[in-house]
Design a protein around this motif. Structure first.
Motif, PDB file in Angstrom:
ATOM      1  N   THR A  58       0.818  -1.210   0.000  1.00  0.00           N
ATOM      2  CA  THR A  58       0.000   0.000   0.000  1.00  0.00           C
ATOM      3  C   THR A  58       0.849   1.257   0.000  1.00  0.00           C
ATOM      4  O   THR A  58       0.442   2.288  -0.511  1.00  0.00           O
ATOM      5  CB  THR A  58      -0.899   0.060   1.242  1.00  0.00           C
ATOM      6  N   GLY A  59       2.038   1.172   0.592  1.00  0.00           N
ATOM      7  CA  GLY A  59       2.908   2.333   0.606  1.00  0.00           C
ATOM      8  C   GLY A  59       2.514   3.379   1.625  1.00  0.00           C
ATOM      9  O   GLY A  59       3.200   4.374   1.790  1.00  0.00           O
ATOM     10  N   LEU A  60       1.400   3.163   2.315  1.00  0.00           N
ATOM     11  CA  LEU A  60       0.964   4.185   3.266  1.00  0.00           C
ATOM     12  C   LEU A  60       1.977   4.393   4.378  1.00  0.00           C
ATOM     13  O   LEU A  60       2.149   5.491   4.851  1.00  0.00           O
ATOM     14  CB  LEU A  60      -0.384   3.792   3.868  1.00  0.00           C
ATOM     15  N   GLY A  61       2.649   3.320   4.766  1.00  0.00           N
ATOM     16  CA  GLY A  61       3.607   3.443   5.851  1.00  0.00           C
ATOM     17  C   GLY A  61       4.783   4.332   5.513  1.00  0.00           C
ATOM     18  O   GLY A  61       5.418   4.903   6.383  1.00  0.00           O
ATOM     19  N   ASP A  62       5.065   4.447   4.243  1.00  0.00           N
ATOM     20  CA  ASP A  62       6.223   5.221   3.816  1.00  0.00           C
ATOM     21  C   ASP A  62       5.842   6.533   3.149  1.00  0.00           C
ATOM     22  O   ASP A  62       6.695   7.240   2.662  1.00  0.00           O
ATOM     23  CB  ASP A  62       7.053   4.406   2.803  1.00  0.00           C
ATOM     24  N   ARG A  63       4.577   6.855   3.127  1.00  0.00           N
ATOM     25  CA  ARG A  63       4.169   7.992   2.313  1.00  0.00           C
ATOM     26  C   ARG A  63       4.749   9.285   2.867  1.00  0.00           C
ATOM     27  O   ARG A  63       4.882   9.465   4.079  1.00  0.00           O
ATOM     28  CB  ARG A  63       2.647   8.077   2.212  1.00  0.00           C
ATOM     29  N   ASP A  64       5.067  10.168   1.969  1.00  0.00           N
ATOM     30  CA  ASP A  64       5.568  11.470   2.371  1.00  0.00           C
ATOM     31  C   ASP A  64       4.692  12.556   1.770  1.00  0.00           C
ATOM     32  O   ASP A  64       5.132  13.637   1.480  1.00  0.00           O
ATOM     33  CB  ASP A  64       7.025  11.656   1.937  1.00  0.00           C
ATOM     34  N   TRP A  65       3.423  12.216   1.572  1.00  0.00           N
ATOM     35  CA  TRP A  65       2.480  13.180   1.029  1.00  0.00           C
ATOM     36  C   TRP A  65       1.306  13.308   1.974  1.00  0.00           C
ATOM     37  O   TRP A  65       1.142  12.538   2.884  1.00  0.00           O
ATOM     38  CB  TRP A  65       1.980  12.765  -0.358  1.00  0.00           C
TER      39      TRP A  65
ATOM     40  N   ASP B  96      14.905  11.562   9.300  1.00  0.00           N
ATOM     41  CA  ASP B  96      15.220  12.194   8.024  1.00  0.00           C
ATOM     42  C   ASP B  96      14.851  11.215   6.904  1.00  0.00           C
ATOM     43  O   ASP B  96      15.198  10.027   6.966  1.00  0.00           O
ATOM     44  CB  ASP B  96      16.721  12.516   7.969  1.00  0.00           C
ATOM     45  N   LYS B  97      14.129  11.713   5.909  1.00  0.00           N
ATOM     46  CA  LYS B  97      13.576  10.833   4.879  1.00  0.00           C
ATOM     47  C   LYS B  97      14.662  10.045   4.150  1.00  0.00           C
ATOM     48  O   LYS B  97      14.507   8.845   3.888  1.00  0.00           O
ATOM     49  CB  LYS B  97      12.763  11.666   3.887  1.00  0.00           C
ATOM     50  N   GLN B  98      15.750  10.697   3.830  1.00  0.00           N
ATOM     51  CA  GLN B  98      16.815   9.993   3.103  1.00  0.00           C
ATOM     52  C   GLN B  98      17.507   8.963   3.977  1.00  0.00           C
ATOM     53  O   GLN B  98      17.862   7.865   3.520  1.00  0.00           O
ATOM     54  CB  GLN B  98      17.838  11.002   2.569  1.00  0.00           C
ATOM     55  N   LEU B  99      17.702   9.317   5.253  1.00  0.00           N
ATOM     56  CA  LEU B  99      18.332   8.353   6.157  1.00  0.00           C
ATOM     57  C   LEU B  99      17.417   7.147   6.367  1.00  0.00           C
ATOM     58  O   LEU B  99      17.863   5.997   6.392  1.00  0.00           O
ATOM     59  CB  LEU B  99      18.651   9.014   7.500  1.00  0.00           C
ATOM     60  N   ARG B 100      16.101   7.415   6.496  1.00  0.00           N
ATOM     61  CA  ARG B 100      15.164   6.307   6.682  1.00  0.00           C
ATOM     62  C   ARG B 100      15.146   5.412   5.450  1.00  0.00           C
ATOM     63  O   ARG B 100      15.107   4.177   5.565  1.00  0.00           O
ATOM     64  CB  ARG B 100      13.751   6.842   6.968  1.00  0.00           C
ATOM     65  N   HIS B 101      15.193   6.035   4.286  1.00  0.00           N
ATOM     66  CA  HIS B 101      15.207   5.235   3.053  1.00  0.00           C
ATOM     67  C   HIS B 101      16.417   4.298   3.045  1.00  0.00           C
ATOM     68  O   HIS B 101      16.314   3.129   2.664  1.00  0.00           O
ATOM     69  CB  HIS B 101      15.229   6.152   1.830  1.00  0.00           C
ATOM     70  N   GLY B 102      17.568   4.832   3.479  1.00  0.00           N
ATOM     71  CA  GLY B 102      18.775   3.994   3.536  1.00  0.00           C
ATOM     72  C   GLY B 102      18.613   2.848   4.516  1.00  0.00           C
ATOM     73  O   GLY B 102      19.026   1.710   4.246  1.00  0.00           O
ATOM     74  N   CYS B 103      17.992   3.140   5.661  1.00  0.00           N
ATOM     75  CA  CYS B 103      17.780   2.086   6.667  1.00  0.00           C
ATOM     76  C   CYS B 103      16.847   1.000   6.137  1.00  0.00           C
ATOM     77  O   CYS B 103      17.090  -0.205   6.332  1.00  0.00           O
ATOM     78  CB  CYS B 103      17.204   2.692   7.944  1.00  0.00           C
ATOM     79  N   VAL B 104      15.770   1.414   5.465  1.00  0.00           N
ATOM     80  CA  VAL B 104      14.820   0.422   4.929  1.00  0.00           C
ATOM     81  C   VAL B 104      15.497  -0.432   3.866  1.00  0.00           C
ATOM     82  O   VAL B 104      15.354  -1.664   3.830  1.00  0.00           O
ATOM     83  CB  VAL B 104      13.562   1.127   4.350  1.00  0.00           C
ATOM     84  N   SER B 105      16.271   0.232   3.009  1.00  0.00           N
ATOM     85  CA  SER B 105      16.947  -0.485   1.930  1.00  0.00           C
ATOM     86  C   SER B 105      17.921  -1.519   2.493  1.00  0.00           C
ATOM     87  O   SER B 105      17.959  -2.683   2.038  1.00  0.00           O
ATOM     88  CB  SER B 105      17.678   0.525   1.036  1.00  0.00           C
ATOM     89  N   GLU B 106      18.691  -1.124   3.499  1.00  0.00           N
ATOM     90  CA  GLU B 106      19.651  -2.049   4.101  1.00  0.00           C
ATOM     91  C   GLU B 106      18.948  -3.153   4.893  1.00  0.00           C
ATOM     92  O   GLU B 106      19.418  -4.292   4.948  1.00  0.00           O
ATOM     93  CB  GLU B 106      20.613  -1.280   5.014  1.00  0.00           C
ATOM     94  N   THR B 107      17.819  -2.804   5.497  1.00  0.00           N
ATOM     95  CA  THR B 107      17.044  -3.803   6.234  1.00  0.00           C
ATOM     96  C   THR B 107      16.566  -4.906   5.306  1.00  0.00           C
ATOM     97  O   THR B 107      16.689  -6.103   5.607  1.00  0.00           O
ATOM     98  CB  THR B 107      15.839  -3.125   6.924  1.00  0.00           C
ATOM     99  N   GLU B 108      16.029  -4.500   4.170  1.00  0.00           N
ATOM    100  CA  GLU B 108      15.568  -5.499   3.205  1.00  0.00           C
ATOM    101  C   GLU B 108      16.732  -6.341   2.693  1.00  0.00           C
ATOM    102  O   GLU B 108      16.633  -7.569   2.589  1.00  0.00           O
ATOM    103  CB  GLU B 108      14.843  -4.827   2.033  1.00  0.00           C
ATOM    104  N   ALA B 109      17.844  -5.669   2.403  1.00  0.00           N
ATOM    105  CA  ALA B 109      19.014  -6.399   1.898  1.00  0.00           C
ATOM    106  C   ALA B 109      19.532  -7.390   2.934  1.00  0.00           C
ATOM    107  O   ALA B 109      19.914  -8.525   2.602  1.00  0.00           O
ATOM    108  CB  ALA B 109      20.112  -5.413   1.506  1.00  0.00           C
ATOM    109  N   MET B 110      19.539  -6.976   4.197  1.00  0.00           N
ATOM    110  CA  MET B 110      20.018  -7.851   5.270  1.00  0.00           C
ATOM    111  C   MET B 110      19.119  -9.077   5.415  1.00  0.00           C
ATOM    112  O   MET B 110      19.598 -10.223   5.429  1.00  0.00           O
ATOM    113  CB  MET B 110      20.050  -7.056   6.587  1.00  0.00           C
ATOM    114  N   LEU B 111      17.817  -8.844   5.492  1.00  0.00           N
ATOM    115  CA  LEU B 111      16.916  -9.969   5.747  1.00  0.00           C
ATOM    116  C   LEU B 111      16.797 -10.881   4.532  1.00  0.00           C
ATOM    117  O   LEU B 111      16.813 -12.106   4.659  1.00  0.00           O
ATOM    118  CB  LEU B 111      15.543  -9.456   6.193  1.00  0.00           C
ATOM    119  N   ARG B 112      16.668 -10.298   3.353  1.00  0.00           N
ATOM    120  CA  ARG B 112      16.659 -11.142   2.150  1.00  0.00           C
ATOM    121  C   ARG B 112      17.962 -11.931   2.043  1.00  0.00           C
ATOM    122  O   ARG B 112      17.983 -13.105   1.670  1.00  0.00           O
ATOM    123  CB  ARG B 112      16.472 -10.290   0.891  1.00  0.00           C
TER     124      ARG B 112
END
Lengths: 65, 341
Positions: A58-65, B96-112
């Motif tokens: 759904t993407g709602l958890g990550d939405r920035d809008w 911070d949105k960019q830092l969170r994006h990095g954390c999510v990306s690494e989290t997925e990479a770690m678990l996968r």
């Protein structure tokens, strides 16, 4: 129905699927008490059909809008 | 915090906190009756509230899952059931949105990554779940194996869509490749069910330029099937969607009405053989396969969901013993696992 979402977008930028969006309006759902669902026994889940995806989409958890 | 004993076999269930299927409890009971401990690991709780350790030390690989409920170090006799994922879902939204994006990306990479390198059996590896979730490949494989499939067009080309629609005298249905929801301003969930195209839709097809869709010739239905493949076993259930107004095109639109209407179904040997061949070809232990049975008796393959839901078919009619079958595969009961070599 989806008309509202489709109408609120600019006509030139509406994907075809937006005209097909709908909520499930099964008359057997929501007739008092928790409805039986496809996932749960006694939890307040509202899913009225199976969700077959493994990942949240759904993407709602990550939405920035 | 409980810790593992050395001799007890363990199963780690990979899921997410909002996965409240009753299957967890049923599987827990089935595993416990087999002397196996189950630990649930929610992917959204990692890395904030749960830990994973993957290490190479002293000539061996170590994979350890730690949650507030317990911890397990997995060995060759243990198993993992990969069911659902919400990678890093509980990372703070006000990061911070960019830092969170990095954390999510690494989290997925770690678990996968650790699931791909797990030193034990995995039902089924997330990379296989992703690979075998692609609908075009599913249809191609099914057809290659001799299963009937509907005439299909997947495209973002409005002209091609119009030509396809014109070539289908029995009508056309359209659907998405995956499942997603959109929420209106009242928070109500809206989805795209499989929809029969009507003339009013045709002048909207230019919207395909923003998102492709799947178009299929409309197949006449006698009943619809959900076949749950678990290891070497196939559990087939049928529902008469044509007897319920509003369920004719997509039975999910009357999912609650039909919840108790599923019945056991005996697959023709020929179809059973081809579905076994399909499962062998994709190298997976689990899939939830959708078919249509036409009034003529022809069985038409629609899709095979690598992580499809199934619990309702155990809890309700036809009461298939799905948790027991899952447990048998996870603990390697004799003849339970499908060979994937």
């Amino acid at each position: 129905m989806s008309k509202k979402i489709a109408e609120e977008s600019q006509d030139a930028q509406v994907p075809f699927f937006a005209h097909l969006l709908s909520s499930q309006n099964d008359p057997a759902a929501g007739t008092g008490g928790p409805a039986p669902t496809y996932h749960c026994l006694d939890s307040p889940c509202t899913k009225k059909y199976p969700s077959d995806e493994d990942e949240s989409t759904t993407g709602l958890g990550d939405r920035d809008w | 915090m409980s810790t593992q004993s050395v001799s007890t076999k363990h199963v780690v269930v990979i899921s997410r906190s909002d996965d409240i299927t009753g299957m967890h409890k049923e599987l827990h009971n089935e595993l416990e009756s087999r002397g196996v401990q189950m630990l649930r690991f929610n992917t959204d709780e990692f890395p904030t509230n749960a830990q994973v350790i993957f290490a190479q030390e002293d000539g061996r690989d170590v994979l350890r899952f730690c949650t507030p409920q317990g911890e397990v170090e997995l060995g060759p006799n243990d198993a993992i059931w990969y069911r659902r994922a919400n990678w890093g879902g509980k990372l703070p939204m006000d990061m911070d949105k960019q830092l969170r994006h990095g954390c999510v990306s690494e989290t997925e990479a770690m678990l996968r990554g650790v699931l791909e390198a797990a030193p034990c059996f995995v039902l089924d590896p997330p990379e296989l779940v992703r690979k075998n979730g692609h609908k075009p490949a599913q249809l191609r494989l099914a057809k290659k194996l001799g299963l009937s499939t509907p005439r299909t067009l997947m495209t973002n080309d409005p002209q091609a869509a119009r030509a396809f629609i014109a070539s289908c005298p029995q009508g056309v249905v359209t659907k998405m490749l995956g499942g997603f929801a959109i929420y209106d301003d009242k928070g109500e969930e809206q989805v795209v069910f499989t929809t029969a195209l009507s003339p009013e839709h045709l002048d909207k097809l230019d919207g395909l330029r923003y998102c492709s869709m799947v178009f299929q010739e409309r197949v006449q239905k006698q009943v619809e099937l959900r076949v749950t493949a678990i290891g070497r076993r196939l559990f087939a259930a049928a529902v008469d969607s044509q007897a319920t107004q509003g369920a004719e095109v997509d039975w999910r639109e009357r999912g609650v009405t039909l919840l108790q209407s599923w019945r056991p179904y005996t697959l023709p040997v020929e179809i059973e053989t081809k579905l076994h061949a399909y499962m062998a070809a994709i190298g997976m232990q689990y899939s939830a396969i959708d078919l249509i049975v036409e009034p003529s008796g022809r069985h038409v393959f629609l899709e095979a969901n690598p992580a499809g839901e199934c619990f309702w078919l155990q809890y309700n009619s036809p009461h298939h013993p799905l948790a027991a079958a899952l447990a048998d595969v996870l603990v390697a009961a004799p003849l339970a696992r499908r060979s994937t070599d």
